[in-house]
Every structure is written in C-alpha cells, then in structure tokens.
Motif scaffolding. Structure first.
Motif, PDB file in Angstrom:
ATOM      1  N   GLU A  33       0.829  -1.286   0.048  1.00  0.00           N
ATOM      2  CA  GLU A  33      -0.159  -0.028  -0.006  1.00  0.00           C
ATOM      3  C   GLU A  33       0.900   1.164   0.097  1.00  0.00           C
ATOM      4  N   ASN A  34       1.584   1.274   0.957  1.00  0.00           N
ATOM      5  CA  ASN A  34       2.648   2.537   1.072  1.00  0.00           C
ATOM      6  C   ASN A  34       3.748   2.650  -0.441  1.00  0.00           C
ATOM      7  N   ARG A  35       3.755   1.541  -0.826  1.00  0.00           N
ATOM      8  CA  ARG A  35       4.626   1.754  -2.069  1.00  0.00           C
ATOM      9  C   ARG A  35       4.167   2.511  -3.065  1.00  0.00           C
ATOM     10  N   PHE A  36       2.577   1.962  -3.295  1.00  0.00           N
ATOM     11  CA  PHE A  36       1.824   2.606  -4.496  1.00  0.00           C
ATOM     12  C   PHE A  36       1.236   3.837  -3.981  1.00  0.00           C
ATOM     13  N   GLN A  37       0.987   4.289  -2.849  1.00  0.00           N
ATOM     14  CA  GLN A  37       0.831   5.268  -2.392  1.00  0.00           C
ATOM     15  C   GLN A  37       1.896   6.581  -2.761  1.00  0.00           C
ATOM     16  N   LYS A  38       3.123   6.114  -2.341  1.00  0.00           N
ATOM     17  CA  LYS A  38       4.214   6.984  -2.580  1.00  0.00           C
ATOM     18  C   LYS A  38       4.473   7.465  -4.201  1.00  0.00           C
ATOM     19  N   ILE A  39       3.970   6.277  -5.016  1.00  0.00           N
ATOM     20  CA  ILE A  39       4.346   6.548  -6.375  1.00  0.00           C
ATOM     21  C   ILE A  39       3.237   7.499  -6.744  1.00  0.00           C
ATOM     22  N   ILE A  40       1.974   7.435  -6.274  1.00  0.00           N
ATOM     23  CA  ILE A  40       0.778   8.285  -6.640  1.00  0.00           C
ATOM     24  C   ILE A  40       1.294   9.690  -6.122  1.00  0.00           C
ATOM     25  N   GLU A  41       1.712   9.928  -4.979  1.00  0.00           N
ATOM     26  CA  GLU A  41       2.185  11.234  -4.312  1.00  0.00           C
ATOM     27  C   GLU A  41       3.195  11.907  -5.322  1.00  0.00           C
ATOM     28  N   LEU A  42       4.141  10.976  -5.798  1.00  0.00           N
ATOM     29  CA  LEU A  42       5.172  11.481  -6.724  1.00  0.00           C
ATOM     30  C   LEU A  42       4.678  12.051  -7.987  1.00  0.00           C
ATOM     31  N   LEU A  43       3.856  11.383  -8.447  1.00  0.00           N
ATOM     32  CA  LEU A  43       3.026  11.730  -9.674  1.00  0.00           C
ATOM     33  C   LEU A  43       2.457  13.027  -9.694  1.00  0.00           C
ATOM     34  N   ARG A  44       1.778  13.065  -8.396  1.00  0.00           N
ATOM     35  CA  ARG A  44       0.777  14.364  -8.166  1.00  0.00           C
ATOM     36  C   ARG A  44       1.607  15.578  -8.051  1.00  0.00           C
ATOM     37  N   ASN A  45       2.871  15.427  -7.601  1.00  0.00           N
ATOM     38  CA  ASN A  45       4.013  16.406  -7.183  1.00  0.00           C
ATOM     39  C   ASN A  45       4.431  17.242  -8.286  1.00  0.00           C
ATOM     40  N   PRO A  46       3.960  18.511  -8.480  1.00  0.00           N
ATOM     41  CA  PRO A  46       4.308  19.211  -9.578  1.00  0.00           C
ATOM     42  C   PRO A  46       5.809  19.574  -9.595  1.00  0.00           C
ATOM     43  N   LYS A  47       6.297  19.503  -8.477  1.00  0.00           N
ATOM     44  CA  LYS A  47       7.904  19.799  -8.279  1.00  0.00           C
ATOM     45  C   LYS A  47       8.563  18.696  -8.786  1.00  0.00           C
ATOM     46  N   GLN A  48       7.988  17.569  -8.723  1.00  0.00           N
ATOM     47  CA  GLN A  48       9.008  16.313  -8.693  1.00  0.00           C
ATOM     48  C   GLN A  48       8.529  15.713 -10.458  1.00  0.00           C
ATOM     49  N   THR A  49       7.198  15.842 -10.622  1.00  0.00           N
ATOM     50  CA  THR A  49       6.878  15.060 -12.027  1.00  0.00           C
ATOM     51  C   THR A  49       6.173  16.191 -12.892  1.00  0.00           C
ATOM     52  N   VAL A  50       6.624  16.536 -14.202  1.00  0.00           N
ATOM     53  CA  VAL A  50       6.052  17.217 -15.097  1.00  0.00           C
ATOM     54  C   VAL A  50       5.325  16.518 -16.289  1.00  0.00           C
ATOM     55  N   PHE A  51       4.249  16.870 -16.528  1.00  0.00           N
ATOM     56  CA  PHE A  51       3.535  16.252 -17.651  1.00  0.00           C
ATOM     57  C   PHE A  51       3.276  17.197 -18.719  1.00  0.00           C
ATOM     58  N   CYS A  52       3.780  16.861 -19.815  1.00  0.00           N
ATOM     59  CA  CYS A  52       3.765  17.608 -21.219  1.00  0.00           C
ATOM     60  C   CYS A  52       3.070  17.015 -22.179  1.00  0.00           C
ATOM     61  N   LEU A  53       2.236  17.684 -22.733  1.00  0.00           N
ATOM     62  CA  LEU A  53       1.417  17.251 -23.854  1.00  0.00           C
ATOM     63  C   LEU A  53       2.120  17.838 -25.306  1.00  0.00           C
ATOM     64  N   VAL A  54       2.217  16.728 -26.268  1.00  0.00           N
ATOM     65  CA  VAL A  54       2.665  17.081 -27.444  1.00  0.00           C
ATOM     66  C   VAL A  54       1.755  16.891 -28.319  1.00  0.00           C
ATOM     67  N   LEU A  55       1.551  18.041 -29.301  1.00  0.00           N
ATOM     68  CA  LEU A  55       0.250  17.640 -30.317  1.00  0.00           C
ATOM     69  C   LEU A  55       0.891  18.649 -31.646  1.00  0.00           C
ATOM     70  N   TYR A  56      -0.018  18.437 -32.716  1.00  0.00           N
ATOM     71  CA  TYR A  56       0.219  19.186 -33.607  1.00  0.00           C
ATOM     72  C   TYR A  56      -0.811  20.198 -33.599  1.00  0.00           C
ATOM     73  N   PRO A  57      -0.626  21.452 -34.403  1.00  0.00           N
ATOM     74  CA  PRO A  57      -1.723  22.312 -34.315  1.00  0.00           C
ATOM     75  C   PRO A  57      -2.889  21.764 -35.333  1.00  0.00           C
ATOM     76  N   GLU A  58      -3.498  20.797 -34.863  1.00  0.00           N
ATOM     77  CA  GLU A  58      -4.572  20.424 -35.842  1.00  0.00           C
ATOM     78  C   GLU A  58      -5.731  19.720 -34.962  1.00  0.00           C
ATOM     79  N   SER A  59      -6.818  19.664 -35.533  1.00  0.00           N
ATOM     80  CA  SER A  59      -7.953  19.295 -34.706  1.00  0.00           C
ATOM     81  C   SER A  59      -7.923  17.992 -33.874  1.00  0.00           C
ATOM     82  N   THR A  60      -7.529  16.818 -34.497  1.00  0.00           N
ATOM     83  CA  THR A  60      -7.538  15.629 -33.709  1.00  0.00           C
ATOM     84  C   THR A  60      -6.671  15.729 -32.618  1.00  0.00           C
ATOM     85  N   PRO A  61      -5.501  15.888 -32.711  1.00  0.00           N
ATOM     86  CA  PRO A  61      -4.620  15.998 -31.750  1.00  0.00           C
ATOM     87  C   PRO A  61      -4.851  16.937 -30.457  1.00  0.00           C
ATOM     88  N   ILE A  62      -5.613  17.990 -30.833  1.00  0.00           N
ATOM     89  CA  ILE A  62      -5.883  18.993 -29.880  1.00  0.00           C
ATOM     90  C   ILE A  62      -6.937  18.234 -28.933  1.00  0.00           C
TER      91      ILE A  62
END
Lengths: 607, 111
Positions: A497-526
């Motif tokens: 439980e602790n292990r997975f909880q820690k991973i979830i916290e890590l993913l949610r911490n914006p200082k440690q994890t950055v999510f970036c979206l890559v797209l084309y300026p076209e309708s479906t990728p947006i």
C-alpha cells in the motif's frame, strides 16, 4: 461471409482517415459496412463530425454505414454485468461491491475490451467490418492475446486447473472463441491488413517491423498506403523541395523493401474532416477520380494581411523551460504524452539532450512497445541503461524481457522457502499474460523510485495507453487495500500500500513530476490531448506544458498550398492557447527529419 | 476426505497476481498442495470467478447473508464449516481430518 479489414500503423499516419474513407467507399457501393475502433483514445466521432460512442451508430449522410467506438470502461461494465448480473438479487450488497471491485482490475479491463472486439469477429450482420486499431505496438499485442490466453488456458488445464481468469473448465468456451478468432485473422480470404505509413524513415521502419511481427503469428496478408506525400507542384520552395526529395527517396526504398500492393495519397492543403472530405479521399484511394483531377488543392484567395494579423495574436513569449524541466531537489520525472505520431519521441530526445547539456545526469526511458529512441539517436538502445553521450543514458522497457526477469526474481526470492511442488505451481501461475503487464509496470516504477538520475524523461506510448499505465498505481493501491488483513499478511499489505501511495504522491507533486502534452496544431491531436489533460486532472495530476510540434516556419509558406496550411495551423495555435490555458512551446518543422545525435543537439537550441 | 475453500473475490488464489506476492495465500496454496499429495480432495472457489458455487452451497450462502463478505474465506471440512474469516493452518486441518502432517513438506518461511 463478412470480410474483415484491419488498419494498422504508427500513430498519426492517418489510419483513422484511411479507415473511414475505406468504410465510406464500401458503403457507397452498397455493402453493409461497420467501422469499429479499438483505440481507447478514439477519433472516429471527430472525423465523422457526429456522436458515436460505445454502440453501433448509423452515420448520417451515408446509408449502409455504421460506426462504433469500443469504450474500455463500458466494455468492462458489460463484462462485469455478464458475470455479476445473475447474482445482484441474491447476494448481499457488500459481496456484490467486492465482486465489482475485483472485476475492475487491470486484467479484467484488457480482457473485456478484447472480448468486445472479438465479438465482432463472429457476426455476419455486416458484409464488411473495418477495424481502426490503436497504434501498431498495441495492436499486435491485441492480436497476440488470443494466442497467449489460449496457450495459458491449455497449460493450466494440464496443471492446477486454475488460471488467473478462473478455472480452466469454465474457460473452455473462451478458448474456442480465441482459437476461432486466431484462425480467422490468418485467413487471407476473409481478413485483410492494411498498413498506413508516411514517407518517413521511422514510419517505414515501423511498418517493416509490424509486418514481420504479424508474420510470426501467422498473419501474412497486407497492403500499404503511403499517406501524406507532398505534391511535387507545390514544392517550388527550397525548404519543401528538400522535404519532397527526402520523401521520394523513402518511397523508392519502401517499394524495394516491401512487396505488397501499394496505394499513394497526397498531402492536402487542409485537414480531412467531415463526410465530403472523406468521400474525396475515398475516390482518390480507389482511383475513382477523374484522371488528372487535383482535388487536394483548393484555390483560395490569399490575404497576406490577414495572415499577419493572425500570427500577431499568437501566444507571445517562450515558456520558462528551465523552471519547468530542471530539478529543484530530488529527481525530476518528465512525461511526454499525446496522440500517436505527433513527435513525442523526438521531443523527449531533444529534452533529454537539453537536460544532459545542463550537466544533469539524465535517463530517457521509453515504454512504447514500438520504441524509437534508438532510431532517433542512431544508437542501439536495449533494456539495459546505455550511455548515449555525456550525462545521457537511454533504456527501453521490453515487456517480454521484463516478464522473464520478474518471474525469475520471484522464483529466486522464494526458492528454498517452499516445496518443489509449490515452486512448480507458482511457475505455472506466473505464466499468465496478466503478470506480463504487472512486470512491465514494475520495471517502469523502479526507475521512478530510484534516485540514480537527476532527470528521467519518459517517452510514453500514445495517450490512451499511457493513461492506462498511469492508472495502474491507483488500481494496485486499491487491490493492496483489499488484501486480506491478517497478522501474517499485514506487513506485506502495508508495504505494498505504502509503495503505491508513494508513487501516486510523486506523480501528483508538480515539483517532482512534469506532464507535457505534445501535439500538432490540428483538430484531432488537440481534442485527444485535451481529454488526456482532463483525465490527468481527475487523477490529481496537473499538466504543465504543451509542446506544439511541426509549426510551419512562416517565411517558407509563400504559395497558396502552404499558406492555406499555415492559416489552418494559426487557427489551431490560437485554439490551443485558449483551450489549455498553459504555457505553449512552439517547435518548428525542420527541413530534415531529426535523426542522429548531432541533429538532436542542433534541435535542442529551441529550448 | 474433502476440503472446500471459498476464497474472497480476488484475482487468483495463488497470491502471485496483482501488486505484490501475498505470503498468506502462498502458504495456503502450499497447504493445499500438501493435502492433495496426501490424498485429500481439495476444491477451491474464488468469489470473483465462481460466484455461483457460493450460492449453490447452502451453508456458505447463509453465512454470506448473515455476516456478509467478511466471513470469507470459509473452509469446509467434509461438508462442515471449519473456519471462517481467515485461512486455517495446515496442522489444524490435518488434526481435524485425523491424518498425520506430511513429513516431507518443508515449512513455509514467513518473515
């Protein structure tokens, strides 16, 4: 007899468009046709410009044509209901709840979506069924599943009689179903595979790889559509002339490398959306247009002034890349996700080079079964961390290898603690395809958990599957919670439980994890990226950057064709700005494909 | 000699699936293997996969209705309820059945 046509290929090559155009072609010729997508991030509705969803929906404007988007959540619900339904009235509520919880694990979801997909392979309601599948790697996995499950059921029948899907006896019917599907897939009279590719090195490489992989499971049929070819007459500009020549080279290479029927589709000056545009594509695809008719070029009046005004409204200023991507204490995980084919891999490689150049020990990890980072860097990347250049290492998570390692580790850990019988029983159970998913995920989080690198860049598989992967820690945390609480089991339960909880916290911490979206300026990728952002938000994860890739350099767009395309991009860049309300990094289209370390380093200047 | 185990809803009774190896399930699994070797008939039912069996067994169905899912796992020895809410240990089952413990069974080590 129903005919099945599968469309496969790298993300973003135009599979959906080609599949829809093919469906329209058959429907217009009076054949009762269904188009089904198995991509969890489906775009059928966007292309047909009408609601579709998890039901067979008639397409307005085209008689004989139906479409359906298999929704993995809905499919899971249906699958659950088939099992739980009969007990709703006769079992206590909390038992029903626990059944529902259990039948929503990662394994069930995969099985359920597959089950729904395979249902269509038994029906004679349509003359033609077209499958618009998720990008290559996952499609092959989907097609291999019946083989895997069938084998697992067979092996277990000789052993314990238990599989992780249930007792062998009750699975015999399913096995028959899987076997039927497999033989249908191999039947060249009834099943066709069409690979869609672009005239690019990476796309050709993936097409070759995919067709070889299909051959290993006995699937041999196939046609190729080369899509997005630059029309020669619009390439009078140096910049595009060079691109045109590079494309022609790849086309020649494809012709010698692949002995399959080929069709050629030219790039248009605007995106293909709506029934009329699709009809046009269908005519071109099946050569039904008037000879010499160039319907991909629409004559527009060019208004240079309007173009300039649009450009000036665009987001000004570059995002603070340094602040976003460099670590501020602890390892920083940078995730790139987005629709297939938008250049996630290239952007990931460029990012990794950028952080490595800043003197940070960087690891680039790919979770895409059709991994390309090695292709981009022109170095061999395998499942061991390999040095690419100063401070930069690369690794690929190979699901098969991860699976073997995971099994060996568990067996090793348990050797000496248990009887031989027990070990044998465990080995048998560990051969389940379910464990394979767990193993790949385990490997993936080990990188996040380790502090061996300053920055870890994840080049993930296309949106739908990445979101599934990121769901896993939540699923597993929940499953761990459900583990039986006894004195003996308590420690394991708590640790897990602790292990997975820690991973979830890590993913949610914006200082440690950055999510970036890559797209084309076209309708479906947006649209697809926007959905991903919302999904992430619902899981408590904030997206922090949008990378708009392949932005046409204004100075080279001097003829009508490219002015039209540029105008389309401008419109969508504005939409990106308004819709996402995030920093947007514009990444320009390069004259050459970014290939080789030197090219990547050159591209990193943009950061 | 017959043992029936009605497991709670879970992915697989081996304890190997899912987020981590569950030592408790491994231990039970080993018990089952040892009993089979001694000629005991063992049947296992997983609520998630064979809910029908839980309803078909009157005693289990009744227990489930009265005490709900916390009553699981239920172990039955020769048709009688033997233990509920947790797994019995190998030695207890042997003594209930009136058989000797299997000498060659190496003890499962749980830290």
């Amino acid at each position: 007899m129903t005919k099945y046509i599968f469309f496969s290929g790298k993300g973003g090559v135009g599979k959906t468009t080609m599949a829809c155009a093919t469906a329209i072609h058959y429907a217009l010729h009076g054949r009762k046709t269904l188009i089904v997508t198995t991509d969890p991030a489906s775009n059928l509705a966007d292309v047909f410009e009408q609601e579709i969803g998890h039901k067979e929906t008639p397409i307005s404007g085209i008689g004989n044509l139906h479409a359906m988007e298999i929704d993995p959540d809905e499919a899971t619900k249906e699958y659950q209901e088939r099992i739980i339904g009969p007990f709703r009235e006769i079992m206590p509520d909390d038992v029903i709840t626990s059944l529902e919880e259990n039948l929503s694990g990662p394994c069930t979801t995969e099985m359920a979506a597959f089950d729904r997909f395979i249902d269509f392979m038994g029906t004679d309601e349509y003359e033609i069924i077209i499958f618009d599948t998720a990008p290559t790697g996952h499609t092959i996995r989907l097609l291999e599943l019946p083989v895997d499950w069938s084998k697992h059921i067979e092996e277990s029948a000789q052993g314990s009689g238990q599989t992780c899907l249930g007792p062998v006896q009750s699975l015999q019917d399913s096995k028959d179903k899987y076997d039927r599907a497999t033989s249908l897939l191999k039947d060249t009279e009834r099943t066709d595979f069409i690979f869609v590719m672009r005239p690019e090195e990476l796309s050709l490489y993936e097409t070759l790889r995919a067709s070889k992989e299909l051959e290993t499971i006995g699937i041999n049929s196939g046609e190729i559509i080369i899509n997005g070819i630059l029309p020669e007459e619009v390439c009078e500009i140096e910049f595009f002339r060079k691109k045109y020549e590079a494309q022609q080279k790849i086309i020649k290479k494809t012709e010698t490398a692949i002995e399959k029927i080929k069709r050629y589709m030219l790039l248009r000056d605007n995106e293909v959306k709506g029934i009329d545009a699709l009809k046009g594509v269908a005519m071109e695809l099946f050569k039904e247009g008037v000879e010499g008719q160039r319907f991909w070029i629409k004559k527009h009046k060019t208004e240079d002034t309007r173009l300039k005004t649009e450009k000036s409204i665009l987001p000004s200023g570059k995002p603070d890349i340094e602040k976003l991507l460099l670590p501020s204490g602890g390892t920083k995980a940078i995730f790139f996700t987005g629709k297939g084919g938008v250049g996630k891999t290239t952007i990931s490689c460029v990012t990794a080079v950028y952080t490595a150049q800043k003197g940070l020990k960087t690891l680039i990890v790919t979770t895409d079964p059709a991994a390309h980072i090695g292709e981009v860097f022109d170095v061999k990347i395998n499942d061991e961390s390999t040095k690419i250049t100063e401070n930069l290492f690369g690794v690929m998570i190979d699901q098969d290898k991860a699976f073997i390692e995971y099994k060996e580790r568990i067996i090793e850990e348990t050797r000496g603690k248990y009887s031989d019988d027990m070990l044998a029983a465990m080995e048998e159970e560990l051969n389940s395809p379910c464990i394979a998913e767990m193993a790949a995920f385990d490997k993936f989080i080990r990188f996040i958990e380790s502090s061996a690198y300053d920055v870890i860049v994840f080049d993930t598989a296309p949106t739908g599957h990445t979101l599934r992967l990121l769901d896993l820690p939540f699923d597993y945390a929940k499953q761990a919670e459900m583990m039986i609480d006894t004195t003996e089991g308590a420690k394991t339960k708590r640790e897990t439980e602790n292990r997975f909880q820690k991973i979830i916290e890590l993913l949610r911490n914006p200082k440690q994890t950055v999510f970036c979206l890559v797209l084309y300026p076209e309708s479906t990728p947006i649209i697809e990226s926007y959905r991903a952002m919302i999904d992430l938000k619902n899981a408590g994860i904030e997206t922090q950057l949008v990378v708009a890739n392949m932005v046409l350099p204004e100075e080279v767009c001097v003829n009508d064709f490219f002015k039209n395309r540029l105008r389309m991009q401008m419109r969508y860049l504005r939409e990106i700005q308004n819709k996402f309300n995030l920093p947007v990094l514009q990444f320009p289209m390069m004259q050459e494909e970014i290939k080789g370390l030197n090219q990547v380093i050159k591209a990193a200047v943009i950061f | 000699m017959k043992i029936e185990i009605f497991d709670p809803a879970m992915c697989c009774s081996s304890g190997l699936c899912g987020p981590g190896v569950d030592p408790l399930l491994i231990k039970m699994n080993e018990t089952v293997l040892a009993l089979i070797k001694q000629g005991v008939e063992v049947q296992r039912y997983n609520l998630a996969q064979q809910p029908k069996e839980f309803m078909a067994n009157k005693k289990v169905a009744e227990l489930l209705h009265k005490k709900s899912k916390n009553v699981l796992p239920v172990t039955m020895v020769n048709g009688e309820v033997f233990k509920t809410g947790e797994y019995p240990c190998y030695e207890d089952i042997c003594s209930k059945l009136g058989i000797k413990t299997f000498k060659n069974r190496p003890l499962t080590v749980i830290s």
